[in-house]
Design an enzyme around this catalytic site. Structure first.
Site, mmCIF file in Angstrom:
data_model
loop_
_atom_site.group_PDB
_atom_site.id
_atom_site.type_symbol
_atom_site.label_atom_id
_atom_site.label_comp_id
_atom_site.label_asym_id
_atom_site.label_seq_id
_atom_site.Cartn_x
_atom_site.Cartn_y
_atom_site.Cartn_z
ATOM 1 N N LYS A 149 39.360 44.742 66.574
ATOM 2 C CA LYS A 149 38.431 43.623 66.521
ATOM 3 C C LYS A 149 37.616 43.717 65.246
ATOM 4 C CE LYS A 149 34.534 43.359 69.200
ATOM 5 N NZ LYS A 149 33.677 42.951 70.305
ATOM 6 N N ASP A 204 32.197 50.661 80.751
ATOM 7 C CA ASP A 204 33.652 50.543 80.604
ATOM 8 C C ASP A 204 34.175 51.336 79.405
ATOM 9 O OD1 ASP A 204 32.599 48.932 78.602
ATOM 10 O OD2 ASP A 204 34.302 47.567 78.642
ATOM 11 N N ASP A 237 30.501 48.514 76.515
ATOM 12 C CA ASP A 237 29.679 47.300 76.450
ATOM 13 C C ASP A 237 29.402 46.681 77.818
ATOM 14 O OD1 ASP A 237 32.257 46.414 76.744
ATOM 15 O OD2 ASP A 237 32.229 45.033 75.041
ATOM 16 N N ARG A 238 30.168 47.084 78.830
ATOM 17 C CA ARG A 238 29.918 46.510 80.160
ATOM 18 C C ARG A 238 29.083 47.441 81.029
ATOM 19 N NH1 ARG A 238 35.157 43.252 82.311
ATOM 20 N NH2 ARG A 238 35.488 42.044 80.417
ATOM 21 N N ARG A 258 44.665 42.156 71.036
ATOM 22 C CA ARG A 258 44.840 43.135 72.111
ATOM 23 C C ARG A 258 46.276 43.085 72.615
ATOM 24 N NH1 ARG A 258 40.145 43.215 76.454
ATOM 25 N NH2 ARG A 258 38.908 43.553 74.586
ATOM 26 N N GLU A 315 26.966 37.811 80.908
ATOM 27 C CA GLU A 315 28.160 37.203 81.468
ATOM 28 C C GLU A 315 28.424 37.783 82.848
ATOM 29 O OE1 GLU A 315 31.418 35.924 78.672
ATOM 30 O OE2 GLU A 315 31.046 37.964 78.000
ATOM 31 N N GLU A 316 29.097 36.992 83.674
ATOM 32 C CA GLU A 316 29.418 37.444 85.023
ATOM 33 C C GLU A 316 30.352 38.648 85.013
ATOM 34 O OE1 GLU A 316 32.773 37.135 85.965
ATOM 35 O OE2 GLU A 316 33.152 36.216 84.009
ATOM 36 N N SER A 317 31.038 38.853 83.905
ATOM 37 C CA SER A 317 32.018 39.925 83.801
ATOM 38 C C SER A 317 31.351 41.251 83.428
ATOM 39 C CB SER A 317 33.066 39.554 82.763
ATOM 40 O OG SER A 317 32.424 39.175 81.552
ATOM 41 N N ASP A 338 34.803 50.860 76.253
ATOM 42 C CA ASP A 338 34.127 50.851 74.952
ATOM 43 C C ASP A 338 32.610 50.742 75.070
ATOM 44 O OD1 ASP A 338 34.370 48.236 75.888
ATOM 45 O OD2 ASP A 338 34.241 47.400 73.883
ATOM 46 N N SER A 367 38.661 47.608 75.337
ATOM 47 C CA SER A 367 37.596 47.477 76.335
ATOM 48 C C SER A 367 37.916 48.190 77.647
ATOM 49 C CB SER A 367 37.313 45.993 76.547
ATOM 50 O OG SER A 367 36.182 45.818 77.343
ATOM 51 N N HIS A 368 38.004 47.431 78.715
ATOM 52 C CA HIS A 368 38.169 48.002 80.058
ATOM 53 C C HIS A 368 39.627 48.118 80.455
ATOM 54 C CE1 HIS A 368 37.892 43.731 79.796
ATOM 55 N NE2 HIS A 368 38.647 43.643 80.859
ATOM 56 N N LYS A 370 27.411 42.964 73.830
ATOM 57 C CA LYS A 370 26.829 43.362 75.101
ATOM 58 C C LYS A 370 26.722 44.881 75.104
ATOM 59 C CE LYS A 370 31.347 42.610 77.165
ATOM 60 N NZ LYS A 370 32.135 41.403 76.951
ATOM 61 N N ARG A 404 41.325 32.731 86.505
ATOM 62 C CA ARG A 404 40.045 33.150 87.073
ATOM 63 C C ARG A 404 39.401 31.951 87.763
ATOM 64 N NH1 ARG A 404 39.857 38.086 84.900
ATOM 65 N NH2 ARG A 404 39.933 38.427 82.649
ATOM 66 N N THR A 430 32.924 31.348 77.516
ATOM 67 C CA THR A 430 33.148 32.765 77.786
ATOM 68 C C THR A 430 33.381 33.549 76.495
ATOM 69 O OG1 THR A 430 34.065 32.251 79.929
ATOM 70 C CG2 THR A 430 34.728 34.335 78.965
HETATM 71 C C1 G1P Z 1 36.823 38.626 79.842
HETATM 72 C C2 G1P Z 1 35.556 38.167 80.508
HETATM 73 C C3 G1P Z 1 34.579 37.679 79.466
HETATM 74 C C4 G1P Z 1 34.347 38.754 78.428
HETATM 75 C C5 G1P Z 1 35.661 39.230 77.862
HETATM 76 C C6 G1P Z 1 35.487 40.401 76.932
HETATM 77 O O1 G1P Z 1 37.422 37.563 79.161
HETATM 78 O O2 G1P Z 1 35.805 37.156 81.454
HETATM 79 O O3 G1P Z 1 33.387 37.306 80.093
HETATM 80 O O4 G1P Z 1 33.549 38.292 77.390
HETATM 81 O O5 G1P Z 1 36.524 39.637 78.928
HETATM 82 O O6 G1P Z 1 34.896 41.498 77.549
HETATM 83 P P1 G1P Z 1 38.608 36.693 79.778
HETATM 84 O O7 G1P Z 1 39.704 37.664 80.157
HETATM 85 O O8 G1P Z 1 38.052 36.031 81.009
HETATM 86 O O9 G1P Z 1 38.976 35.725 78.704
HETATM 87 ZN ZN ZN Z 2 34.243 46.448 76.933
#
Ligand code: G1P
Ligand code: ZN
Length: 542
Positions: free
Chosen positions: A125, A276, A280-281, A21, A362-364, A278, A112-113, A375, A495, A343
């Site tokens: 990916k 988000d 997945d969130r 990325r 995941e919390e994210s 893509d 992603s986001h 996800k 974080r 994670t």
């Molecule tokens: C972040 C989130 C993690 C998630 C990842 C991809 O990663 O914290 O839970 O799997 O994005 O969506 P991090 O930036 O914390 O490594």
């Molecule tokens: Zn995503």
């Protein structure tokens, strides 16, 4: 027709938590995409004549990159390339296609986001044949290959028309442009009770889904409005745009604040949700109550049996280590195992493949199940809808009853974004070195019971992952976790995850930041965050 072109390595092609990325401009450098994609194919086992799935979240540079990926894949011997129309595939839909078509793997183009557009981010990916992200040993092999690559192979052919459905013979193989939504929508109809959800909408239930001008728009419109009969206008920002209309397609309380405000208004919808870039969130907000992703995971696990796809019950729950331990309470009551992984979604794949876990999160804002190996934002929203349709109670009532029964895990994540990388690493190293001495120390009246640097032993493939986050556990069960993000594209992001368990129903209605105030203070003092990052406060609180 196949050309071999000499190239030299780029030193910075190490895939992170979710693939490679970087800023768009970096991917636009000549040979940059070519080198990385060729490196992926160079380290894979024999795939001659096999199928590859290719698609992306539609962000700026998606179409150009897809042309390159397809031509390199054919030149390397793939026999059939499945591409989503317009180059569009949500990440979970790509995972489903890989599994359903017995593909060798998939290349997903997404950041992603993260923001899109010419000044935004881009990503590549690789997913393996189970539909999930490549495991670490594969991504490390790709990285190693990027450092020694000297040529790539590409077919010399005009660009494929990505907007015309159907097959085209190209060079030694074929490219099939497919409807990105169809097979995903079929899968959802197998898992959820569409009749019940349709009846919920007919009863006047009000729902808003914000696709954030990203990939889920076409999926959401088809599923919610066409198949489930939600009124037109239920899906907001439903057209995927290369720059996400200038917004940050991250469904959190900062970037989807308008949705939060809508859900908090007196006459707001019963449920507001978003996904988000893509797909997945997920973000779930009931009228008057935001559901934290950690609570959502616990709640979905506890109520999954209400959906046909999970009617026989779930075999286990997996959560990433920093995710709150709300799901642990559910697993304990259901007498099923709870897995705590590092994670990143890739660690769930083995557990799902081995039939050890059914639901992961995941919390994210990532939740999913064994239906794919990523996800899945819309899946989470549909499971919520299925539960709401079966229980006919409000989101707020369901959540509050859950807390009363299982206890509430107050939880918040504080992000210090784009801080100096050296300082952030020094902070983590400092904490790591201090871990043994911290045990038994008292801060603001709270005594530290245990400390460690989280390591994971994969129960399926036996691999070990070390240094996955610093954990500080207090005597009352509260917890602070520190780790550095693996997905950022500039500087470092620290974080800090803060959590406290509250079993007493009478104390479950505090404002989260207030309920965690003492721990938040301790989190800054203990790690000397101001000293190492120069920041007195986090940039984002979720
Ligand atoms: C972040 C989130 C993690 C998630 C990842 C991809 O990663 O914290 O839970 O799997 O994005 O969506 P991090 O930036 O914390 O490594
Ligand atoms: Zn995503």
């Amino acid at each position: 027709m196949i050309k071999s072109i000499a190239t030299t390595p780029f030193p910075d092609q190490r895939p992170g938590t979710s693939g490679l990325r970087k800023k768009v401009a970096e991917f636009q450098r000549p040979r940059y995409v070519e080198n990385f994609v060729q490196s992926i194919f160079d380290i894979l086992d024999v795939f001659h004549g096999e199928t590859l799935v290719v698609g992306g979240d539609g962000r700026y540079f998606n179409r150009e990159a897809i042309q390159t990926v397809v031509k390199i894949a054919l030149a390397n011997g793939f026999g059939r390339i499945l591409v989503g129309r317009g180059g569009i595939l949500s990440t979970p839909a790509a995972s489903n296609l890989i599994r359903k078509h017995g593909a060798f793997g998939g290349v997903i183009l997404s950041a992603s986001h993260n923001p899109g557009g010419p000044h935004g981010d881009f990503g590549i990916k690789y997913n393996v044949s189970n539909g999930g992200p490549a495991p670490e040993k594969v991504t490390e092999a790709i990285f190693a290959r990027t450092k020694s690559i000297s040529e790539y192979r590409i077919i010399d052919a005009p660009d494929i028309d990505l907007d015309r459905l159907g097959p085209t013979l190209l060079g030694p193989g074929e490219v099939v442009v497919i409807d990105p939504v169809e097979e995903y929508a079929e899968l959802m109809q197998k898992l959820f009770d569409f009749d019940k959800i349709r009846a919920l909408f007919q009863s006047g239930f009000r729902f808003r889904f914000d696709a954030m001008s990203a990939v889920t728009g076409p999926y959401a419109t088809r599923i919610f409005e066409d198949l489930l009969g939600a009124p037109a206008g239920t899906v907001l920002n439903g057209t995927p745009l290369p720059d996400f209309a200038g917004h940050h397609p991250d469904p959190n309380l900062v970037h989807a604040k308008h949705l939060f405000d809508l859900a908090m208004s007196v006459d707001g919808p019963d449920l507001c949700a978003a996904s988000d870039g893509d797909g997945d969130r997920n973000l779930i907000i009931g009228r008057g109550l935001f559901v934290t992703p950690s609570d959502s995971l616990a709640l979905l696990a506890a109520n999954a049996y209400l959906a046909p796809g999970y009617a026989k019950g779930i075999v286990g729950i997996a959560r990433s280590m920093p995710t709150s331990r709300a799901a642990d309470q559910v697993a304990a009551r259901l007498k099923i195992p709870l897995f705590e992984t590092p994670t990143g979604w890739k660690f769930f794949g083995n557990l799902l493949d081995a039939g050890k876990a059914t639901i992961c999160g995941e919390e994210s804002a990532g939740t999913g199940s064994n239906h794919v190996r990523e996800k899945d934002g819309l899946w989470a929203v549909l499971l919520w809808l299925n539960i709401l349709a079966a229980r006919r109670e409000s989101v707020k009532d369901i959540v509050e009853k859950h807390w009363a029964y299982y206890g509430r895990n107050y939880y918040s994540r504080h992000d210090y974004e784009e801080v100096d990388s050296d300082g952030a690493h020094a902070l983590i190293e400092g904490l790591r070195a201090a871990l043994p001495d911290l045990k038994g120390k008292t801060f603001a009246g709270l005594t530290i019971a245990e400390t460690d640097d989280f390591a994971y032993h994969d129960p399926v493939d036996g691999s070990d992952s070390k240094h996955q986050g610093i954990r500080i556990l207090f005597e009352d069960g509260a917890r602070i976790v520190y780790r550095l993000s693996g997905t950022g594209t500039s500087g470092a992001t620290l974080r800090v995850y803060i959590e406290r368990f509250e079993p007493d129903e009478a104390r479950q209605n505090l404002e989260t930041q207030a309920a965690l105030a003492d721990l938040i203070g301790i989190s800054r003092e203990l790690a000397r965050i101001g000293h190492f990052t120069g920041r007195e406060a986090p940039s984002v609180i979720t």
